[in-house]
Design a protein around this motif. Structure first.
Motif, PDB file in Angstrom:
ATOM      1  N   ILE A 152      20.530  -4.542 -41.091  1.00  0.00           N
ATOM      2  CA  ILE A 152      19.713  -3.376 -40.744  1.00  0.00           C
ATOM      3  C   ILE A 152      20.329  -2.100 -41.312  1.00  0.00           C
ATOM      4  O   ILE A 152      19.624  -1.248 -41.860  1.00  0.00           O
ATOM      5  CB  ILE A 152      19.545  -3.272 -39.215  1.00  0.00           C
ATOM      6  CG1 ILE A 152      18.731  -4.457 -38.689  1.00  0.00           C
ATOM      7  CG2 ILE A 152      18.876  -1.958 -38.830  1.00  0.00           C
ATOM      8  CD1 ILE A 152      18.653  -4.539 -37.180  1.00  0.00           C
ATOM      9  N   LEU A 153      21.654  -1.974 -41.199  1.00  0.00           N
ATOM     10  CA  LEU A 153      22.330  -0.790 -41.733  1.00  0.00           C
ATOM     11  C   LEU A 153      22.160  -0.692 -43.247  1.00  0.00           C
ATOM     12  O   LEU A 153      21.881   0.386 -43.790  1.00  0.00           O
ATOM     13  CB  LEU A 153      23.817  -0.826 -41.376  1.00  0.00           C
ATOM     14  CG  LEU A 153      24.199  -0.434 -39.946  1.00  0.00           C
ATOM     15  CD1 LEU A 153      25.710  -0.540 -39.759  1.00  0.00           C
ATOM     16  CD2 LEU A 153      23.720   0.977 -39.636  1.00  0.00           C
ATOM     17  N   GLU A 154      22.348  -1.814 -43.933  1.00  0.00           N
ATOM     18  CA  GLU A 154      22.200  -1.819 -45.394  1.00  0.00           C
ATOM     19  C   GLU A 154      20.771  -1.476 -45.799  1.00  0.00           C
ATOM     20  O   GLU A 154      20.539  -0.666 -46.699  1.00  0.00           O
ATOM     21  CB  GLU A 154      22.591  -3.186 -45.954  1.00  0.00           C
ATOM     22  CG  GLU A 154      22.498  -3.253 -47.475  1.00  0.00           C
ATOM     23  CD  GLU A 154      22.851  -4.631 -48.010  1.00  0.00           C
ATOM     24  OE1 GLU A 154      22.770  -4.820 -49.232  1.00  0.00           O
ATOM     25  OE2 GLU A 154      23.210  -5.518 -47.204  1.00  0.00           O
ATOM     26  N   GLN A 182      19.233   1.817 -47.926  1.00  0.00           N
ATOM     27  CA  GLN A 182      18.333   1.691 -49.080  1.00  0.00           C
ATOM     28  C   GLN A 182      17.033   2.452 -48.830  1.00  0.00           C
ATOM     29  O   GLN A 182      16.504   3.117 -49.733  1.00  0.00           O
ATOM     30  CB  GLN A 182      18.037   0.216 -49.351  1.00  0.00           C
ATOM     31  CG  GLN A 182      19.233  -0.592 -49.805  1.00  0.00           C
ATOM     32  CD  GLN A 182      18.910  -2.083 -49.913  1.00  0.00           C
ATOM     33  OE1 GLN A 182      17.878  -2.549 -49.443  1.00  0.00           O
ATOM     34  NE2 GLN A 182      19.815  -2.823 -50.520  1.00  0.00           N
ATOM     35  N   HIS A 183      16.536   2.357 -47.607  1.00  0.00           N
ATOM     36  CA  HIS A 183      15.273   3.000 -47.249  1.00  0.00           C
ATOM     37  C   HIS A 183      15.388   4.521 -47.363  1.00  0.00           C
ATOM     38  O   HIS A 183      14.501   5.186 -47.916  1.00  0.00           O
ATOM     39  CB  HIS A 183      14.899   2.615 -45.809  1.00  0.00           C
ATOM     40  CG  HIS A 183      13.437   2.648 -45.530  1.00  0.00           C
ATOM     41  ND1 HIS A 183      12.609   1.563 -45.699  1.00  0.00           N
ATOM     42  CD2 HIS A 183      12.630   3.654 -45.109  1.00  0.00           C
ATOM     43  CE1 HIS A 183      11.378   1.887 -45.374  1.00  0.00           C
ATOM     44  NE2 HIS A 183      11.359   3.163 -45.010  1.00  0.00           N
ATOM     45  N   LEU A 212      10.295  -6.680 -36.059  1.00  0.00           N
ATOM     46  CA  LEU A 212      10.590  -5.446 -35.325  1.00  0.00           C
ATOM     47  C   LEU A 212      11.927  -4.855 -35.742  1.00  0.00           C
ATOM     48  O   LEU A 212      12.114  -3.637 -35.678  1.00  0.00           O
ATOM     49  CB  LEU A 212      10.580  -5.724 -33.824  1.00  0.00           C
ATOM     50  CG  LEU A 212       9.210  -6.064 -33.223  1.00  0.00           C
ATOM     51  CD1 LEU A 212       9.350  -6.414 -31.744  1.00  0.00           C
ATOM     52  CD2 LEU A 212       8.250  -4.888 -33.397  1.00  0.00           C
ATOM     53  N   ALA A 213      12.853  -5.698 -36.172  1.00  0.00           N
ATOM     54  CA  ALA A 213      14.150  -5.201 -36.633  1.00  0.00           C
ATOM     55  C   ALA A 213      13.995  -4.333 -37.878  1.00  0.00           C
ATOM     56  O   ALA A 213      14.852  -3.482 -38.160  1.00  0.00           O
ATOM     57  CB  ALA A 213      15.095  -6.371 -36.924  1.00  0.00           C
ATOM     58  N   PRO A 257      13.394   0.534 -36.868  1.00  0.00           N
ATOM     59  CA  PRO A 257      14.209   1.540 -37.570  1.00  0.00           C
ATOM     60  C   PRO A 257      13.395   2.419 -38.512  1.00  0.00           C
ATOM     61  O   PRO A 257      13.695   3.618 -38.655  1.00  0.00           O
ATOM     62  CB  PRO A 257      15.222   0.687 -38.346  1.00  0.00           C
ATOM     63  CG  PRO A 257      15.322  -0.576 -37.580  1.00  0.00           C
ATOM     64  CD  PRO A 257      13.942  -0.824 -37.060  1.00  0.00           C
ATOM     65  N   ALA A 258      12.359   1.862 -39.146  1.00  0.00           N
ATOM     66  CA  ALA A 258      11.516   2.670 -40.040  1.00  0.00           C
ATOM     67  C   ALA A 258      10.787   3.756 -39.254  1.00  0.00           C
ATOM     68  O   ALA A 258      10.708   4.918 -39.691  1.00  0.00           O
ATOM     69  CB  ALA A 258      10.522   1.773 -40.772  1.00  0.00           C
ATOM     70  N   ALA A 259      10.262   3.385 -38.086  1.00  0.00           N
ATOM     71  CA  ALA A 259       9.577   4.370 -37.247  1.00  0.00           C
ATOM     72  C   ALA A 259      10.547   5.429 -36.742  1.00  0.00           C
ATOM     73  O   ALA A 259      10.233   6.628 -36.717  1.00  0.00           O
ATOM     74  CB  ALA A 259       8.902   3.662 -36.073  1.00  0.00           C
TER      75      ALA A 259
END
Length: 218
Positions: free
Chosen positions: A15-17, A21-22, A181-182, A186-188
């Motif tokens: 998720i952190l990686e 990138q996001h 959801l993972a 985080p995107a939201a």
């Protein structure tokens, strides 16, 4: 809920990686959208006859489904970050361009005349009068573009650009709601955080007198 927490804990490094990138993809796309849209918006205020045409063309881009636009980019730029950044920048153009154009046109003409009377050149009036007074409107467009860009960035995974969309795609292929959801949560959260951050920056750089005037108007 417990299952989701377990997924978040187990996949925390992923998720952190993906979040890094996001943010990188979204930030680069937003940078280019601002670099293109703000000067173009200023240009259109000087040549209003073509403003409707240019705004119409940019508006049409918004009507193209993002997945289709990503697909159109593959024959031209291949797969990876470059086509994803181009598409996200294109989607971010409209709110910034429209708000820049509208914000500058709404500047009080008497202030422009006062600047002209003080001997300011066109460039000086732009930098010292028009852009500062239109800043809050331009910032509103940038905030809208930021939220849109972070949302579109989740689709960049379809062309191998990475980001949180990778987790969402992985969850879909595994039929695993927790993994989906993972990536989605985080995107939201990123969209909300960046919107709040830009709102704070807008407030911070607003002169205190204008802050008080806005609070009184509210």
């Amino acid at each position: 809920m417990n299952e989701l927490l377990l997924v978040l804990v187990d996949r925390w490094p992923d998720i952190l990686e993906a979040t890094g990138q996001h943010i990188l993809l979204s930030g680069m796309a937003l940078f280019w959208a601002i670099i293109i849209a703000v000067p173009l918006g200023v240009f259109l205020t000087r040549y209003r006859k073509i403003a409707g045409l240019v705004l119409g063309v940019v508006s049409v881009i918004q009507t193209i489904p993002s997945l289709a636009l990503l697909g159109f980019m593959i024959p031209l730029f291949g797969i990876g970050s470059l086509p994803a950044i181009i598409v996200m920048a294109l989607y971010g153009l409209l709110p910034i361009l429209r708000n820049t154009y509208t914000g500058i046109l709404d500047v009080d003409k008497s202030l422009l005349e006062a600047g002209r009377g003080m001997g300011m050149t066109n460039s000086q009036r732009l930098v010292m009068v028009e852009l500062p007074l239109a800043r809050s409107v331009i910032f509103a467009g940038i905030r809208t573009a930021t939220v849109m860009t972070i949302g579109v960035a989740t689709l960049a995974a379809f062309i191998g650009a990475g980001g949180l969309g990778d987790l969402i795609l992985r969850g879909i292929s595994m039929v695993d709601t927790g993994v989906i959801l993972a990536g989605a949560i985080p995107a939201a959260v990123l969209a909300i955080l960046f919107d709040l951050l830009l709102a704070w920056v807008d407030w911070y750089i607003t002169p205190q007198g204008l802050r008080l005037r806005k609070q009184q108007a509210a």
